[in-house]
Design an enzyme around this catalytic site. Sequence first.
Site, PDB file in Angstrom:
ATOM      1  N   CYS A  47      62.212  83.057  -3.650  1.00  0.00           N
ATOM      2  CA  CYS A  47      62.653  84.450  -3.828  1.00  0.00           C
ATOM      3  C   CYS A  47      64.080  84.415  -4.360  1.00  0.00           C
ATOM      4  O   CYS A  47      64.499  83.404  -4.919  1.00  0.00           O
ATOM      5  CB  CYS A  47      62.514  85.242  -2.530  1.00  0.00           C
ATOM      6  N   ASP A  83      61.513  93.259  -2.439  1.00  0.00           N
ATOM      7  CA  ASP A  83      62.730  92.794  -1.762  1.00  0.00           C
ATOM      8  C   ASP A  83      63.080  93.741  -0.618  1.00  0.00           C
ATOM      9  O   ASP A  83      63.350  94.923  -0.849  1.00  0.00           O
ATOM     10  CB  ASP A  83      63.852  92.777  -2.815  1.00  0.00           C
ATOM     11  N   ASN A 101      66.511  83.436  -0.582  1.00  0.00           N
ATOM     12  CA  ASN A 101      65.924  82.471   0.372  1.00  0.00           C
ATOM     13  C   ASN A 101      66.323  82.789   1.821  1.00  0.00           C
ATOM     14  O   ASN A 101      66.452  81.890   2.647  1.00  0.00           O
ATOM     15  CB  ASN A 101      66.282  81.021  -0.011  1.00  0.00           C
ATOM     16  N   CYS A 132      64.977  86.105   3.162  1.00  0.00           N
ATOM     17  CA  CYS A 132      64.013  87.116   3.630  1.00  0.00           C
ATOM     18  C   CYS A 132      62.569  86.730   3.281  1.00  0.00           C
ATOM     19  O   CYS A 132      61.792  86.346   4.153  1.00  0.00           O
ATOM     20  CB  CYS A 132      64.321  88.490   3.036  1.00  0.00           C
ATOM     21  N   ARG A 133      62.208  86.847   2.007  1.00  0.00           N
ATOM     22  CA  ARG A 133      60.791  86.702   1.631  1.00  0.00           C
ATOM     23  C   ARG A 133      60.281  85.266   1.629  1.00  0.00           C
ATOM     24  O   ARG A 133      59.225  84.977   2.215  1.00  0.00           O
ATOM     25  CB  ARG A 133      60.561  87.346   0.254  1.00  0.00           C
ATOM     26  N   SER A 134      60.995  84.356   0.956  1.00  0.00           N
ATOM     27  CA  SER A 134      60.441  82.990   0.881  1.00  0.00           C
ATOM     28  C   SER A 134      60.471  82.244   2.220  1.00  0.00           C
ATOM     29  O   SER A 134      59.550  81.465   2.493  1.00  0.00           O
ATOM     30  CB  SER A 134      61.067  82.171  -0.253  1.00  0.00           C
TER      31      SER A 134
HETATM   32  P1  4NP Z   1      65.278  87.560  -0.487  1.00  0.00           P
HETATM   33  O1  4NP Z   1      66.143  88.883  -0.215  1.00  0.00           O
HETATM   34  O2  4NP Z   1      65.383  87.299  -1.973  1.00  0.00           O
HETATM   35  O3  4NP Z   1      63.913  87.954  -0.066  1.00  0.00           O
HETATM   36  O4  4NP Z   1      65.901  86.470   0.358  1.00  0.00           O
HETATM   37  C1  4NP Z   1      67.469  89.042  -0.593  1.00  0.00           C
HETATM   38  C2  4NP Z   1      68.470  88.442   0.114  1.00  0.00           C
HETATM   39  C3  4NP Z   1      69.795  88.650  -0.239  1.00  0.00           C
HETATM   40  C4  4NP Z   1      70.110  89.475  -1.305  1.00  0.00           C
HETATM   41  C5  4NP Z   1      69.085  90.082  -2.029  1.00  0.00           C
HETATM   42  C6  4NP Z   1      67.766  89.867  -1.671  1.00  0.00           C
HETATM   43  N1  4NP Z   1      71.465  89.717  -1.636  1.00  0.00           N
HETATM   44  O5  4NP Z   1      71.707  90.550  -2.528  1.00  0.00           O
HETATM   45  O6  4NP Z   1      72.345  89.074  -1.047  1.00  0.00           O
END
Ligand code: 4NP
Length: 160
Positions: free
Chosen positions: A10, A127, A13, A15-17
Amino acid sequence: MKKISILFVCLGNICRSPIAEGVFRKKAEAANLNNSIEIDSAGTAAWHAGNPPDTRMIEAAKERGYDITNLRARQVNTNDFSKFDYILAMDDENLMDLEDVSPEGTAANLKLFLDYANGAKEREVPDPYFGGADGFFHVIELVESASDGLIKEILSENQS
Ligand code: 4NP
């Protein structure tokens, strides 16, 4: 059965992955595939490298029976493209970013993870970072469905 390696990707790294990794690991164990599968996750961005998953995802995961507390974020690197058989992106932007950095001749199967979610209405895992708690549970449902589909495919491809 030949060892299969899978990398979930993702943006951050956190939340989703990581939840994809945690859910898939639990389902792979339940299907007795844990000795045949190597699982990891990474982000296209390095912002959160070294950090544990987002506390909101840790809590939602715990409620659904998954423990992702020990995971630590890292950024995707060039070696990943030769190391992993499957590199599964959570959304189109992740997929495009992966394609941009993939070395020429990469053999890895680069796809959207939800391609394996049978009957899912969505193509991408949204996201949840800037939204409320519901978004985190929705992500878990989507990755559970895609994990079931991918395990089914791996089992059917490796029938003796
Ligand atoms: P992820 O979510 O891609 O599912 O881990 C996010 C985590 C952090 C951010 C965006 C999406 N950020 O903007 O810091």
